[in-house]
Design a protein around this motif. Structure first.
Motif, PDB file in Angstrom:
ATOM      1  N   GLY A  24       0.813  -1.209   0.000  1.00  0.00           N
ATOM      2  CA  GLY A  24       0.000   0.000   0.000  1.00  0.00           C
ATOM      3  C   GLY A  24       0.848   1.262   0.000  1.00  0.00           C
ATOM      4  O   GLY A  24       0.577   2.201  -0.739  1.00  0.00           O
ATOM      5  N   TYR A  25       1.880   1.278   0.806  1.00  0.00           N
ATOM      6  CA  TYR A  25       2.757   2.442   0.855  1.00  0.00           C
ATOM      7  C   TYR A  25       3.535   2.620  -0.438  1.00  0.00           C
ATOM      8  O   TYR A  25       3.836   3.734  -0.838  1.00  0.00           O
ATOM      9  N   LEU A  26       3.873   1.533  -1.071  1.00  0.00           N
ATOM     10  CA  LEU A  26       4.776   1.577  -2.218  1.00  0.00           C
ATOM     11  C   LEU A  26       4.038   1.373  -3.529  1.00  0.00           C
ATOM     12  O   LEU A  26       4.585   0.862  -4.492  1.00  0.00           O
ATOM     13  N   VAL A  66       5.349   0.994   9.394  1.00  0.00           N
ATOM     14  CA  VAL A  66       4.998   2.355   8.961  1.00  0.00           C
ATOM     15  C   VAL A  66       6.261   3.214   8.890  1.00  0.00           C
ATOM     16  O   VAL A  66       6.513   3.886   7.887  1.00  0.00           O
ATOM     17  N   ASN A  67       7.066   3.176   9.950  1.00  0.00           N
ATOM     18  CA  ASN A  67       8.281   3.999   9.975  1.00  0.00           C
ATOM     19  C   ASN A  67       9.273   3.597   8.882  1.00  0.00           C
ATOM     20  O   ASN A  67       9.884   4.455   8.244  1.00  0.00           O
ATOM     21  N   THR A  68       9.418   2.306   8.639  1.00  0.00           N
ATOM     22  CA  THR A  68      10.343   1.819   7.605  1.00  0.00           C
ATOM     23  C   THR A  68       9.879   2.264   6.220  1.00  0.00           C
ATOM     24  O   THR A  68      10.676   2.741   5.412  1.00  0.00           O
ATOM     25  N   CYS A  69       8.581   2.144   5.953  1.00  0.00           N
ATOM     26  CA  CYS A  69       8.054   2.546   4.641  1.00  0.00           C
ATOM     27  C   CYS A  69       8.131   4.061   4.452  1.00  0.00           C
ATOM     28  O   CYS A  69       8.503   4.528   3.372  1.00  0.00           O
ATOM     29  N   LEU A  70       7.805   4.820   5.483  1.00  0.00           N
ATOM     30  CA  LEU A  70       7.900   6.285   5.362  1.00  0.00           C
ATOM     31  C   LEU A  70       9.339   6.720   5.140  1.00  0.00           C
ATOM     32  O   LEU A  70       9.609   7.634   4.350  1.00  0.00           O
ATOM     33  N   LYS A  77      11.890  10.265  -2.570  1.00  0.00           N
ATOM     34  CA  LYS A  77      10.959  11.363  -2.820  1.00  0.00           C
ATOM     35  C   LYS A  77      11.043  11.891  -4.248  1.00  0.00           C
ATOM     36  O   LYS A  77      10.034  12.247  -4.846  1.00  0.00           O
ATOM     37  N   THR A  78      12.227  11.942  -4.822  1.00  0.00           N
ATOM     38  CA  THR A  78      12.377  12.499  -6.162  1.00  0.00           C
ATOM     39  C   THR A  78      11.907  11.549  -7.255  1.00  0.00           C
ATOM     40  O   THR A  78      11.615  11.975  -8.362  1.00  0.00           O
ATOM     41  N   SER A 116      -1.050   6.476   6.101  1.00  0.00           N
ATOM     42  CA  SER A 116      -0.827   5.475   7.153  1.00  0.00           C
ATOM     43  C   SER A 116      -2.148   5.010   7.736  1.00  0.00           C
ATOM     44  O   SER A 116      -2.392   3.811   7.887  1.00  0.00           O
ATOM     45  N   ILE A 117      -3.008   5.969   8.058  1.00  0.00           N
ATOM     46  CA  ILE A 117      -4.285   5.655   8.696  1.00  0.00           C
ATOM     47  C   ILE A 117      -5.136   4.772   7.794  1.00  0.00           C
ATOM     48  O   ILE A 117      -5.646   3.737   8.225  1.00  0.00           O
TER      49      ILE A 117
END
Length: 159
Positions: A24-26, A66-70, A77-78, A116-117
């Motif tokens: 989901g994060y990626l 969550v912290n690892t993915c963020l 970011k680029t 995240s939520i």
């Protein structure tokens, strides 16, 4: 129970949820999600002895995830991450693939905290546990989830 056996049990019971959260994060990038899941479980192994039991093991692992993915997203970011629909099963309905891709595009437009939520909510975690992971209170989580769902519905309809 030995540390190795305890870790194996934790790994097998939590890996499916961790990989889905990473996906989901990626943006559905399966290879990167697997790398992140591996990073998560390396951290779990390294710090298992320090786990104080103030939260459930699941909450602790989700917070690490969550912290690892963020952290990974900040590093990348680029670069824009693209959804890898080709990695999905070939026999999936093309319409559901479009909806899946559209949903992830909309989720990626959310702030990091809202992302995240909603990813934790989609994972089926209780809202109180989401509150513990994010550091927000339960009432705020309920309100945010409602607003995020409205925002995502509008976004998907406009895609």
């Amino acid at each position: 129970m030995s540390k190795k056996l305890e870790f194996q049990e934790i790994y097998h019971s939590h890996y499916p949820k961790v990989i889905r959260l990473c996906m989901g994060y990626l943006s559905g990038n399966e290879a990167l999600a697997k790398d992140m899941a591996q990073e998560v479980f390396i951290k779990v192994w390294q710090y298992l002895k320090d786990f104080r039991g103030e939260a459930t093991i699941s909450t602790w692992i989700f917070r690490i995830t969550v912290n690892t993915c963020l952290q990974e997203l900040r590093k990348k970011k680029t670069k824009s991450l693209k959804i890898d629909i080709a990695s999905n099963e070939a026999n999936e309905d093309p319409e559901s693939e479009k909806q899946f891709a559209s949903m992830y595009r909309c989720i990626n437009k959310l702030s990091a905290e809202n992302k995240s939520i909603i990813l934790l909510e989609l994972e089926g975690l209780p809202q109180k546990e989401i509150a513990a992971i994010t550091g927000l209170n339960h009432a705020a989580i309920r309100t945010r989830i409602h607003r995020i769902k409205d925002q995502l519905s509008k976004c998907v309809k406009n895609e």
